[in-house]
Design an enzyme around this catalytic site. Structure first.
Site, PDB file in Angstrom:
ATOM      1  N   SER A  84       0.836  -1.195   0.000  1.00  0.00           N
ATOM      2  CA  SER A  84       0.000   0.000   0.000  1.00  0.00           C
ATOM      3  C   SER A  84       0.878   1.255   0.000  1.00  0.00           C
ATOM      4  CB  SER A  84      -0.963  -0.054   1.190  1.00  0.00           C
ATOM      5  OG  SER A  84      -2.042   0.819   1.020  1.00  0.00           O
ATOM      6  N   HIS A 233      -7.382  -6.157   0.694  1.00  0.00           N
ATOM      7  CA  HIS A 233      -6.212  -5.265   0.682  1.00  0.00           C
ATOM      8  C   HIS A 233      -5.124  -5.759   1.630  1.00  0.00           C
ATOM      9  CE1 HIS A 233      -3.965  -1.662  -0.037  1.00  0.00           C
ATOM     10  NE2 HIS A 233      -4.096  -1.216   1.211  1.00  0.00           N
TER      11      HIS A 233
END
Length: 252
Positions: A84, A233
Site C-alpha cells: 500500500s 487489501h
C-alpha cells in the site's frame, strides 16, 4: 532520518515496508517464514511505529529515509517489498535508485493517483481523547462509533501506546491528517524501473484493477501481476501462506 527497523534471518537482504497506519510488526509472521533464506529488514516508515516523527511527510523524503537505512547498513543491492503506502515508497525508490534494487515486489497498490478515502478512519482516530481514556477498551469503544469492523479497529489500535503520562499515538496523527493527500500521489511521468517487478494484488481488493495494467507496464516494463485468491487489501494478513509462496517463487 534514522528509521527504526527489525533485522532477522540470514541470506540476501530483503527489505519490507508497511502501509498507512501500520508498522514493521505487520509483516513479522511473514518474515519468520522467510528468515531461513533471507536477511529481513522490517522497517517503520517515518511518522509510524517507533521511527521518529516529522512535519515533512511525502514519498520524496520517505525514499531518502530508505536510502539512508541501506547506506547505514552497507546494503548495496536488496530485494525490496512494500504494501500500500509502502508500495508507493518502494516504487518511487526503485525508479530513483534502480541500481540499489535487485527485485521489486509491490503489494496491492498501483502507480496511479488514489483519491483520499481515509476520512472516516482519521475522524475516528482524532475523536479519541487520549488524556481522558483510562483503558484500551475505552479507546476501542470510541473508535467503534466510526469503524464497526473489529479487525480494522484492532489493526489501528496497535499504534496506541502507553507511557508514564498515559496513552499516546505512535503514528504522527496531526501530520498524517494534514497531509493525507500525499498518500495517494501518483508516480512521476519520468519514473521507470527496468528490473524484475511483481505486483501482488488481493483477489477481492479493488486497489489494482484492469485499467491499471497499462500504467504499470509503462513504469515497470519487466513486471508480473498475480492476484491472491480470497484476499482483500490486507492480503498478507488474510492469506499469509499464499503470499509467502508468491514471494518465494518470484525471488528464487
Amino acid at each position: 532520518m534514522k528509521l527504526n527497523f527489525k533485522k532477522l534471518g540470514s541470506g540476501k537482504p530483503f527489505v519490507i515496508l508497511h502501509g498507512l497506519f501500520g508498522s514493521a510488526d505487520n509483516w513479522f509472521s511473514i518474515a519468520r517464514e522467510l528468515e531461513k533464506t533471507y536477511t529481513l529488514y522490517l522497517v517503520d516508515q517515518r511518522n509510524h511505529g517507533d521511527s521518529p516523527h516529522s512535519d515533512q511527510w511525502n514519498y520524496q523524503v520517505m525514499v531518502e529515509d530508505l536510502k539512508e537505512l541501506l547506506d547505514d547498513e552497507g546494503l548495496e543491492k536488496v530485494f525490496l517489498m512494500g504494501h500500500s503506502m509502502g508500495g508507493k515508497t518502494v516504487m518511487n525508490f526503485a525508479c530513483t535508485y534502480p541500481e540499489r534494487v535487485e527485485k521489486l515486489i509491490v503489494a496491492d497498490i498501483a502507480p496511479r493517483y488514489y483519491p483520499v478515502h481515509h476520512e472516516t478512519i482519521l475522524e475516528g482516530l482524532n475523536s479519541i481523547q487520549l488524556k481522558e481514556i483510562k483503558s484500551r477498551k475505552e479507546a476501542d469503544d470510541q473508535l467503534a462509533k466510526y469503524i464497526p469492523d473489529l479487525g480494522t479497529r484492532q489493526f489501528l489500535l496497535k499504534s496506541l501506546a502507553r507511557n508514564a503520562d498515559g496513552f499516546v499515538w505512535k503514528v504522527n496523527l496531526p501530520v498524517i491528517t494534514a497531509n493525507i493527500e500525499e498518500v495517494g500521489q501518483e508516480l512521476a511521468d519520468w519514473a521507470k524501473y527496468l528490473g524484475p517487478t511483481l505486483f501482488l494484488g488481493g483477489g477481492n481488493s479493488k486497489y489494482i484493477q484492469q485499467k491499471d495494467i497499462e500504467d504499470i507496464a509503462s513504469h515497470f516494463p519487466n513486471y508480473n501481476l498475480e492476484f491472491v485468491p480470497n484476499a482483500g487489501h490486507w492480503l498478507h494478513a488474510e492469506q499469509p501462506e499464499a503470499v509467502i509462496e508468491e514471494v518465494r517463487n518470484f525471488l528464487k
